[in-house]
Enzyme design. Structure first.
Site, PDB file in Angstrom:
ATOM      1  N   ASP A 132      42.146   7.456  87.556  1.00  0.00           N
ATOM      2  CA  ASP A 132      41.115   7.674  86.537  1.00  0.00           C
ATOM      3  C   ASP A 132      39.704   7.728  87.128  1.00  0.00           C
ATOM      4  O   ASP A 132      39.460   7.246  88.241  1.00  0.00           O
ATOM      5  CB  ASP A 132      41.136   6.528  85.510  1.00  0.00           C
ATOM      6  CG  ASP A 132      42.375   6.549  84.640  1.00  0.00           C
ATOM      7  OD1 ASP A 132      43.293   7.337  84.934  1.00  0.00           O
ATOM      8  OD2 ASP A 132      42.428   5.761  83.685  1.00  0.00           O
ATOM      9  N   HIS A 276      42.390   4.038  90.252  1.00  0.00           N
ATOM     10  CA  HIS A 276      41.095   4.727  90.157  1.00  0.00           C
ATOM     11  C   HIS A 276      40.743   5.302  91.528  1.00  0.00           C
ATOM     12  O   HIS A 276      40.519   4.527  92.479  1.00  0.00           O
ATOM     13  CB  HIS A 276      40.005   3.751  89.696  1.00  0.00           C
ATOM     14  CG  HIS A 276      40.299   3.140  88.356  1.00  0.00           C
ATOM     15  ND1 HIS A 276      41.179   2.086  88.190  1.00  0.00           N
ATOM     16  CD2 HIS A 276      39.857   3.461  87.105  1.00  0.00           C
ATOM     17  CE1 HIS A 276      41.249   1.777  86.898  1.00  0.00           C
ATOM     18  NE2 HIS A 276      40.465   2.604  86.222  1.00  0.00           N
TER      19      HIS A 276
HETATM   20 ZN   LIG Z   1      38.385   4.939  83.147  1.00  0.00          ZN
END
Ligand SMILES: [Zn+2]
Length: 319
Positions: A132, A276
């Site tokens: 993400d 991430h």
């Molecule tokens: Zn996020």
């Protein structure tokens, strides 16, 4: 001389004789063809060309049979056969086939169709790796590692970063990864007015569509903060809600070994792993995660591979 006969043929002969062959007078076509052939046979060019066998044509003159007309037509010099008016008459009589419909030209240019990741049949041992908050420049390094291992992953992107690096998003798409929507400004959508929720979803959709010409099929709510109303809006946008069941907490630890251990230990068949790619420690963990999953008999894949037909608005924590 040749030009004289051509001019005679096109200027006078066709104008005078063609009207006589239309409609009920079509049986006059052999006479027309014979006249054309005769005019060309007088042309010096026709004598040099392997055409205009006037004798054959004359023998067909009296024939009103279709075969006779066909033979008369075929014995004409190509220049006459290719005359548009003659050709149309020949088509009307069924002597020649109508022109083939134009073939669509093959797509030009250096852009081949992107390789579409194939859904894994059943995908019994698949695990979806998801990243993400990108893309960032370092995402290229992650794409290198994934590519070297022939692994597809999923990326949930923020609109401003998509707009800043559309080429990087195209690289993801071209490499077969799943490109998903992660909103514009990364808010907690469950605390926003529905109009703001709609704008966040549409903004992410439009940025991705502008970059790769495809609307995303997946949306990941920032922080996982969602509710029934938000999910319904995501569904209205034609996207499925991608949650997770393995949280590496990589954003908190920023520790490569810890991230790898959490991902591999937590993964089961059908798991969705949250990470991430904006953290270099997470990018550094990719090889360790791929090797660790495969050692457990699991295979890292993209969401599109693991869930080929996601249902818009439905929440997926795992397959
Ligand atoms: Zn996020």
């Amino acid at each position: 001389m040749e030009s004289f006969f051509k001019a005679f043929f096109t200027e006078y002969l066709l104008d005078l004789v063609l009207p006589l062959t239309k409609g009920p007078n079509m049986h006059r076509l052999p006479a027309l063809l014979a006249a054309c052939a005769l005019s060309f046979s007088l042309s010096p060019a026709a004598h040099a060309a392997p055409a205009a066998p006037v004798g054959n044509l004359s023998s067909n003159l009296g024939s009103s049979s279709n075969e006779g007309v066909k033979n008369a037509y075929r014995s004409l010099p190509r220049e006459i056969r290719d005359n548009p008016q003659i050709k149309q008459i020949a088509r009307d009589l069924g002597i020649v086939s109508p022109p083939a419909p134009p073939v669509a030209p093959a797509p030009q240019g250096p852009v081949p169709a992107p390789p579409q990741p194939r859904p894994r049949a059943g995908c019994p041992n698949c695990v979806a790796l998801t990243y993400d908050d990108g893309p960032v420049a370092d995402t290229n390094r992650l794409l290198d590692i994934l590519g070297a291992n022939r692994v597809h992953a999923s990326f949930f992107l923020l609109a401003p970063k998509v707009n800043a690096q559309p080429g990087l998003v195209r690289r993801m798409r071209d490499s077969g990864h799943t490109v998903g929507n992660h909103s514009v400004s990364h808010p907690e959508l469950n605390k926003l007015h529905p109009n703001q929720v709609a704008a966040e979803i549409a903004g992410g959709t439009n940025a991705i569509n502008a970059a790769i010409g495809t609307r995303p099929r997946w949306f990941r709510p920032p922080y996982g903060a969602t509710n029934g109303s938000v999910n319904a809006q995501i569904g209205n946008a034609g996207q499925a809600v991608a949650m997770w069941n393995v949280d590496t907490e990589d954003w908190r630890t920023r520790d490569t070994n810890q991230t790898c251990r959490t991902a591999v230990d937590g993964a089961r068949p059908g798991s969705i792993v949250l990470m991430h790619d904006i953290h270099p420690a997470t990018v550094n963990a990719a090889q360790c995660i791929i090797d660790g999953l495969r050692a457990k008999g699991l295979e890292p894949v993209s969401l599109d591979e693991m869930i080929p037909n996601p249902q818009a608005g439905r929440v997926y924590n795992q397959r």
